[in-house]
Design a protein around this motif. Structure first.
Motif, PDB file in Angstrom:
ATOM      1  N   ARG A   5      13.568  63.137  10.005  1.00 34.09           N
ATOM      2  CA  ARG A   5      14.730  63.535   9.212  1.00 34.09           C
ATOM      3  C   ARG A   5      15.945  62.792   9.761  1.00 34.09           C
ATOM      4  O   ARG A   5      16.212  62.810  10.965  1.00 34.09           O
ATOM      5  CB  ARG A   5      14.939  65.040   9.260  1.00 34.09           C
ATOM      6  CG  ARG A   5      13.729  65.810   8.737  1.00 34.09           C
ATOM      7  CD  ARG A   5      14.038  67.250   8.419  1.00 34.09           C
ATOM      8  NE  ARG A   5      12.834  67.961   7.979  1.00 34.09           N
ATOM      9  CZ  ARG A   5      12.358  67.941   6.746  1.00 34.09           C
ATOM     10  NH1 ARG A   5      13.004  67.250   5.813  1.00 34.09           N
ATOM     11  NH2 ARG A   5      11.258  68.595   6.429  1.00 34.09           N
ATOM     12  N   HIS A  36       7.907  60.550   5.647  1.00 25.86           N
ATOM     13  CA  HIS A  36       6.585  61.043   6.034  1.00 25.86           C
ATOM     14  C   HIS A  36       5.724  59.837   6.383  1.00 25.86           C
ATOM     15  O   HIS A  36       5.494  58.969   5.526  1.00 25.86           O
ATOM     16  CB  HIS A  36       5.942  61.825   4.884  1.00 25.86           C
ATOM     17  CG  HIS A  36       6.707  63.055   4.492  1.00 25.86           C
ATOM     18  ND1 HIS A  36       6.175  64.320   4.588  1.00 25.86           N
ATOM     19  CD2 HIS A  36       7.963  63.223   4.014  1.00 25.86           C
ATOM     20  CE1 HIS A  36       7.072  65.205   4.181  1.00 25.86           C
ATOM     21  NE2 HIS A  36       8.163  64.564   3.825  1.00 25.86           N
ATOM     22  N   ILE A  41       7.192  63.739  10.287  1.00 28.51           N
ATOM     23  CA  ILE A  41       8.314  63.718   9.351  1.00 28.51           C
ATOM     24  C   ILE A  41       9.577  63.409  10.151  1.00 28.51           C
ATOM     25  O   ILE A  41       9.928  64.130  11.086  1.00 28.51           O
ATOM     26  CB  ILE A  41       8.470  65.053   8.620  1.00 28.51           C
ATOM     27  CG1 ILE A  41       7.194  65.410   7.858  1.00 28.51           C
ATOM     28  CG2 ILE A  41       9.662  65.001   7.665  1.00 28.51           C
ATOM     29  CD1 ILE A  41       7.225  66.788   7.232  1.00 28.51           C
ATOM     30  N   ALA A  62      14.077  62.057   4.415  1.00 24.19           N
ATOM     31  CA  ALA A  62      12.892  62.576   5.108  1.00 24.19           C
ATOM     32  C   ALA A  62      11.769  61.561   4.920  1.00 24.19           C
ATOM     33  O   ALA A  62      11.358  61.301   3.783  1.00 24.19           O
ATOM     34  CB  ALA A  62      12.483  63.935   4.562  1.00 24.19           C
TER      35      ALA A  62
END
Length: 703
Positions: free
Chosen positions: A660, A626, A658, A624
């Protein structure tokens, strides 16, 4: 240790405070190069704590006493520098500004009751500083802003104040503005003349300056009144009434202590400009420990304890916020006392729980505190006691690690550890010589005890000792400290733990027959091997008929197969996701044994592997990331180049996204460094193991 930096001109003995109301714990926060350490030196000199300010360039500052800090000319660790101003003890907590040392910053935030954000007058406000501001805001920590380095050739105080207001939001307003070689106080409308250095001469500003500052003064007064608890004050102001200075100052100080108003003070450490005003502000407006809520406390076995207060007569509850090892005095523990009073020559209970995943096993021990010290950088000055709210240093408390709770043996307590970021840069180290291995082990245990952002991984599969660090600068400091401890070490490429599996069905024949006189060995078995879906693990099936393999030896075959799975087949990696079926075999009434059938089972599996393709599996991590929106395209492209599979994106607060994704672990070895470079240090990421997938032909094999 006590004389190591005496060239800085430290003067006077340490003072033990009796009342928490007379303590201010202030953490200095800001990017590397903003001037935090230089400002600390100037404040120490202005208060008379040191006879002259040290220099970062010369390596003579009180706070940057670590050899790595002197070499890099930037702070690499938290340091405490207490001073006295108007009867108030101000513990200045200088923290590193570089992202790799965020653990030291978080320790400083834990130890402090207020934060002083230091920004350079020529640099603007970076995203990392804004993130720390928001973190402080989330817990209601009082904050003020210092515009430092006004002597910089590109300094622009007005532009920097505007940048702070844009980055930090409402409630950020200047109390003083530069004018000539001094400052004008917007509330008092007095001129603080620093043309002759510190302290300032106070006089009246010229008419032209007053006209120039009218709008800023009105905005400040309106901001203070908006935070006032006197609801009628705004009506009086709007009605044209002149609000008394004393009322404005009292409301200002109350708003700062509550964390709802954030004053800005321009400062020049070289000329002394603004130092007096900053000292006054910290002493008068920042809250004492009595006004700061304490961390939650339980017993070591998790039973909740009533909320504590900063009462010197209360139960002892202190926390180790930093651990260092000095070549002269050994382990030094910097402690914040939250409740009670810590005294020398008394037993204490040291308790550490909740950091086992970082290599800090849960521990409880009773120790004896021989001496208490007030730290001034590297210097330790003995004090007779340390009351609730104050900071002190303990030496030779062998079981104490960063994050541990120090309490009374009669009433052991435990504070919940503060959150720490996950170290994501692996560095494999090896001792140059066998004689260095013991020294390396001792040095590692000391480093891990003092640095919660450092994780030690002894990888049995790759036979490597891996240090997980926050980044290159952190790794450089860690390696430097290991070497300074007397261990000759080298680094080597990190190897990723891979797996093997069968790509198709195969049969294997295992024959272990030895008859050379005396009791022989006899075992024969035939296996069928087939792959299972990913994550299927290992299955063993007995399909022998007619007692070809006696019942008591069937577990022996399985044991031998499992042992070979652990040792690997093609390249020595553990084998996973297969089904093994025992279909036939032979035994001897005398020479067959458990050991013989274990060997036959292993040989049969190896024979099957020689007839089928053994595929390599690589670990795949869920990642993940950010990041700010303006770096989204760059990071997505980079993830694709790492054979990553993007699962989706989410919108986060503050113009951030974010991402993923699933990425092979072999592609993430240097991602902590590369992501920082791609996003100018504004992005962070987390990772966790997901599964093993087949490794494509030609892909990097780190194993």
């Amino acid at each position: 240790m006590a004389e190591k930096h005496s060239k800085n001109g430290e003067t006077g003995a340490a003072v033990a405070v009796d009342d928490p109301a007379n303590v201010r714990n202030v953490v200095l926060v800001g990017p590397s190069g903003s001037g935090k350490t230089t400002l600390t030196e100037a404040l120490l000199a202005a208060s008379g704590t040191v006879s002259r300010a040290g220099s970062v360039v010369d390596g003579t500052t009180v706070c940057d006493h670590d050899p790595a800090a002197v070499r890099q000319q930037r702070s690499v660790g938290l340091s405490v520098a207490p001073l006295l101003h108007d009867g108030i003890k101000i513990n200045l907590i200088d923290t590193p500004g570089y992202a790799d040392f965020v653990g030291e910053l978080r320790a400083g935030l834990r130890a402090a009751d207020a934060a002083l954000f230091v920004v350079c007058a020529a640099e603007g406000v970076d995203a990392a500083t804004t993130a720390v501001w928001e973190e402080c805001a989330a817990v209601g920590m009082p904050r003020a802003v210092v515009i430092a380095r006004l002597d910089h050739q590109r300094a622009d105080a007005d532009a920097e104040i505007a940048a702070c207001q844009a980055a930090f939001g409402s409630g950020v307003l200047p109390l003083y503005l530069p004018a000539g070689e001094g400052l004008i106080g917007l509330i008092t409308q007095r001129y603080f003349d620093y043309s002759g250095g510190f302290p300032a001469k106070i006089g009246e500003p010229g008419p032209a300056d007053l006209d120039r500052l009218t709008d800023a003064r009105n905005e400040l007064i309106e901001g203070i009144i908006a935070e006032s608890e006197d609801e009628g004050l705004m009506d009086r102001y709007l009605g044209g009434e002149e609000i008394p200075e004393a009322t404005l100052i009292a409301d200002l100080e109350a708003a700062v202590a509550k964390g709802t108003f954030h004053p800005v003070v321009p400062v020049c450490a070289q000329s002394g400009l603004g130092l007096g005003e900053l000292l006054d502000g910290m002493a008068r407006a920042f809250p004492s420990p009595l006004e700061h809520p304490l961390p939650e406390v339980t017993s070591p076995d998790g039973i909740p304890h009533p909320r504590l207060s900063a009462d010197p007569a209360g139960p002892l509850a202190a926390e180790v916020v930093r651990t260092a090892v000095d070549s002269y005095v050994g382990r030094v523990s910097l402690v914040r006392v939250f409740s009670g009073t810590l005294r020398p020559e008394r037993p204490v209970h040291v308790s550490g729980h909740g950091l086992a995943e970082r290599g800090h096993e849960d521990h409880d021990a009773d120790e004896r505190v021989a001496h208490l010290y007030s730290p001034l950088g590297a210097n330790l000055r003995e004090v007779p006691y340390c009351v609730a709210g104050d900071l002190c240093a303990l030496t030779k408390v062998g079981s104490a690690e960063t994050g541990d709770t120090v309490s009374s043996p009669d009433q052991p307590l435990l504070m919940k550890p503060w959150p720490m970021p996950e170290p994501l840069l692996p560095v494999a180290v090896v001792a140059k010589k066998r004689s260095d291995e013991d020294t390396l082990a001792r040095n590692l245990s000391r480093l891990v005890a003092g640095d919660p952002t450092l994780r030690l991984d002894r990888n049995a599969e790759t036979a490597q000792l891996v240090l997980w660090c926050m980044g290159e600068a952190h790794a450089d400091v860690v390696l430097s400290r290991l070497r300074s401890g007397g261990a000759e070490i080298e680094t080597e490429p990190v190897r990723v733990s891979l797996r093997e599996t069968f790509a198709g069905k195969a049969t294997g024949h295992g024959r272990h027959v030895k008859q050379s006189g005396g009791h022989g060995q006899y075992a024969v078995c035939d296996l069928e091997v087939e792959p299972l879906p990913r994550g299927g693990g290992f299955q063993f099936v007995d399909r022998v008929v007619g007692g070809a393999v006696p019942h008591q030896f069937i577990p022996s075959v399985e044991k031998g197969v499992r042992a070979q799975l652990t040792r690997g087949l093609a390249e020595g990696h553990p084998v996973v996701d297969i089904k093994v079926t025992l279909v036939d075999g032979k035994a001897h009434s005398v020479d067959s044994s458990d050991a013989a059938f274990q060997t036959a089972g292993a040989l049969a599996l190896k024979d099957a592997a020689s007839k089928a393709r053994v595929a390599l599996l690589e670990p795949v991590d869920e990642v993940a990331v950010h990041l700010p929106d303006d770096h989204l395209g760059t990071v997505l492209g980079d993830l694709s180049s790492r054979r990553g599979r993007v699962l989706g994106t989410e919108t986060a607060e503050g113009g951030r996204t974010i991402i993923r994704a699933e990425v092979p672990a072999t592609e993430l070895l240097r991602y902590a460094i590369d992501l920082r470079a791609l996003t100018s240090g504004t992005a962070t990421f987390t990772r966790r193991h997901s599964r093993f997938d087949p490794m494509p032909e030609g892909a990097m094999k780190s194993g």
